[in-house]
Design a protein around this motif. Structure first.
Motif, short mmCIF file in Angstrom:
data_model
loop_
_atom_site.label_atom_id
_atom_site.label_comp_id
_atom_site.label_asym_id
_atom_site.label_seq_id
_atom_site.Cartn_x
_atom_site.Cartn_y
_atom_site.Cartn_z
N LYS A 34 0.84 -1.20 0.00
CA LYS A 34 0.00 0.00 0.00
C LYS A 34 0.87 1.25 0.00
O LYS A 34 1.78 1.38 0.82
CB LYS A 34 -0.92 0.02 1.22
CG LYS A 34 -2.09 -0.93 1.12
CD LYS A 34 -3.12 -0.65 2.20
CE LYS A 34 -4.35 -1.55 2.01
NZ LYS A 34 -5.41 -1.24 2.99
N ASN A 35 0.60 2.15 -0.91
CA ASN A 35 1.33 3.42 -0.99
C ASN A 35 0.66 4.39 -0.01
O ASN A 35 -0.29 5.08 -0.34
CB ASN A 35 1.28 3.96 -2.42
CG ASN A 35 2.17 5.19 -2.58
OD1 ASN A 35 2.53 5.84 -1.60
ND2 ASN A 35 2.53 5.50 -3.82
N LEU A 36 1.19 4.43 1.19
CA LEU A 36 0.58 5.26 2.23
C LEU A 36 0.71 6.75 1.92
O LEU A 36 -0.16 7.54 2.31
CB LEU A 36 1.24 4.94 3.58
CG LEU A 36 1.12 3.49 4.05
CD1 LEU A 36 1.75 3.33 5.43
CD2 LEU A 36 -0.33 3.05 4.07
N ILE B 67 -2.08 7.51 -0.37
CA ILE B 67 -3.34 7.50 0.36
C ILE B 67 -3.56 8.83 1.07
O ILE B 67 -4.67 9.38 1.09
CB ILE B 67 -3.36 6.34 1.38
CG1 ILE B 67 -3.46 5.00 0.65
CG2 ILE B 67 -4.50 6.50 2.39
CD1 ILE B 67 -3.34 3.79 1.54
N LEU B 68 -2.49 9.38 1.65
CA LEU B 68 -2.59 10.66 2.37
C LEU B 68 -2.41 11.87 1.46
O LEU B 68 -2.57 13.01 1.90
CB LEU B 68 -1.54 10.71 3.48
CG LEU B 68 -1.68 9.68 4.61
CD1 LEU B 68 -0.53 9.82 5.60
CD2 LEU B 68 -3.02 9.84 5.32
N ASN B 69 -2.04 11.59 0.20
CA ASN B 69 -1.80 12.66 -0.77
C ASN B 69 -0.67 13.59 -0.32
O ASN B 69 -0.77 14.82 -0.36
CB ASN B 69 -3.07 13.49 -1.00
CG ASN B 69 -2.98 14.37 -2.24
OD1 ASN B 69 -2.25 14.04 -3.19
ND2 ASN B 69 -3.69 15.48 -2.24
N LEU C 33 -10.81 3.73 7.73
CA LEU C 33 -10.23 3.76 9.06
C LEU C 33 -9.02 2.85 9.18
O LEU C 33 -8.01 3.20 9.80
CB LEU C 33 -11.29 3.37 10.10
CG LEU C 33 -10.81 3.35 11.56
CD1 LEU C 33 -10.29 4.72 11.97
CD2 LEU C 33 -11.93 2.89 12.47
N ALA C 34 -9.10 1.68 8.58
CA ALA C 34 -7.99 0.72 8.66
C ALA C 34 -6.73 1.29 8.02
O ALA C 34 -5.62 1.11 8.53
CB ALA C 34 -8.38 -0.58 7.97
N ASP C 35 -6.89 2.01 6.90
CA ASP C 35 -5.75 2.62 6.23
C ASP C 35 -5.18 3.76 7.08
O ASP C 35 -3.95 3.94 7.14
CB ASP C 35 -6.15 3.15 4.85
CG ASP C 35 -6.36 2.02 3.86
OD1 ASP C 35 -5.87 0.90 4.12
OD2 ASP C 35 -7.02 2.26 2.83
N LEU C 36 -6.05 4.53 7.71
CA LEU C 36 -5.58 5.62 8.58
C LEU C 36 -4.79 5.06 9.76
O LEU C 36 -3.75 5.60 10.14
CB LEU C 36 -6.76 6.45 9.09
CG LEU C 36 -7.34 7.50 8.14
CD1 LEU C 36 -8.48 8.23 8.81
CD2 LEU C 36 -6.27 8.48 7.67
N GLN C 37 -5.28 3.99 10.32
CA GLN C 37 -4.57 3.37 11.44
C GLN C 37 -3.21 2.86 11.00
O GLN C 37 -2.22 2.97 11.74
CB GLN C 37 -5.41 2.21 12.01
CG GLN C 37 -6.68 2.67 12.71
CD GLN C 37 -7.55 1.52 13.15
OE1 GLN C 37 -7.49 0.43 12.59
NE2 GLN C 37 -8.36 1.75 14.18
N LEU C 38 -3.14 2.33 9.79
CA LEU C 38 -1.86 1.86 9.25
C LEU C 38 -0.90 3.02 9.04
O LEU C 38 0.30 2.91 9.31
CB LEU C 38 -2.09 1.10 7.93
CG LEU C 38 -0.84 0.51 7.27
CD1 LEU C 38 -0.18 -0.50 8.20
CD2 LEU C 38 -1.22 -0.15 5.95
N CYS C 39 -1.42 4.16 8.57
CA CYS C 39 -0.59 5.36 8.37
C CYS C 39 -0.03 5.85 9.69
O CYS C 39 1.14 6.21 9.79
CB CYS C 39 -1.42 6.46 7.70
SG CYS C 39 -1.82 6.14 5.97
#
Length: 228
Positions: free
Chosen positions: A4-6, A9-11, A36-42
């Motif tokens: 995943k390209n974090l 994702i956050l731009n 939410l899962a992606d935000l937690q990963l970030c």
């Protein structure tokens, strides 16, 4: 599991500061544009220095062009004063990165990418504070340790001559000086009294006849202003 390209994702760019990443995460959470899962990963990955370094190595394996384009810019962006102070080291590191890049006309191989990533993110993560600030904090830490030791020794010295040492309460400690309140032989508290107790055999408590009032005040003034 797919990578995943974090940053995407956050731009934000991969060179984004921790503060920029934190703002981006907050914005995505408020606008609910990211799961939410992606935000937690970030949060777990990009807001932890060690985790981010490990992630960036994998990132450049997936996107080696990003590192190549970054090196081609010829100079790192300086985000704060501490990085400016290390601009000489930054330029030297960039020269090393370019030399590594030129060694392979066919593109960056995995070893080159890893070396480049480690050098770049060492510069981003190291020296987050100026050398002066680090030295100041080091001095403060040493000062606090000395003060703690002196306070503890003085309190033990005072307790050794009290009628009820377990009842002792201390306040306004400065080095080997402070104020103590404890119970007397009748079980009543005497009220806070100033004391000086640098050694087990040199313990002076206010109004106990060891020194007259004027002498005690002079000695106390010197003790309370002392630097340790």
């Amino acid at each position: 599991m797919a990578f995943k390209n974090l940053y995407e994702i956050l731009n934000v760019p991969f060179t984004a500061t921790t503060a920029d990443i934190r703002k981006a995460i907050k914005h995505c959470a408020e606008t609910r544009t990211v799961e939410l899962a992606d935000l937690q990963l970030c949060v777990k990955t990009l807001l932890n220095d060690e985790a981010r370094k490990a992630y960036n190595i994998e990132y450049f394996k997936e996107y080696p062009k990003s590192l190549e384009e970054f090196l081609d810019e010829g100079e790192q962006p300086v985000e704060d004063a501490s990085l400016k102070e290390n601009s000489t080291n930054n330029n030297a590191a960039l020269s090393t990165n370019k030399a590594v890049k030129k060694s392979s006309d066919s593109g960056l191989n995995i070893i080159t990418v890893v070396i480049g990533v480690l050098i770049i993110f060492f510069l981003y993560s190291a020296c987050s504070e100026s050398s002066e600030e680090k030295e100041r904090k080091k001095r403060m830490g040493t000062q606090q340790q000395k003060e703690y030791i002196l306070n503890s020794r003085a309190q033990e010295n005072v307790k050794s001559i009290l009628k009820d040492p377990d009842s002792a309460t201390f306040r306004n400690m400065v080095g080997s000086c402070g104020e103590v309140n404890s119970k007397n032989g009748f079980g009543a508290y005497t009220g806070f009294k100033r004391f000086m107790a640098p050694t087990p055999i040199l313990i002076v408590i206010e109004d106990e006849g060891q020194m007259d009032e004027e002498e005690f005040d002079k000695a106390w003034a010197s003790c309370s202003k002392a630097e340790y």
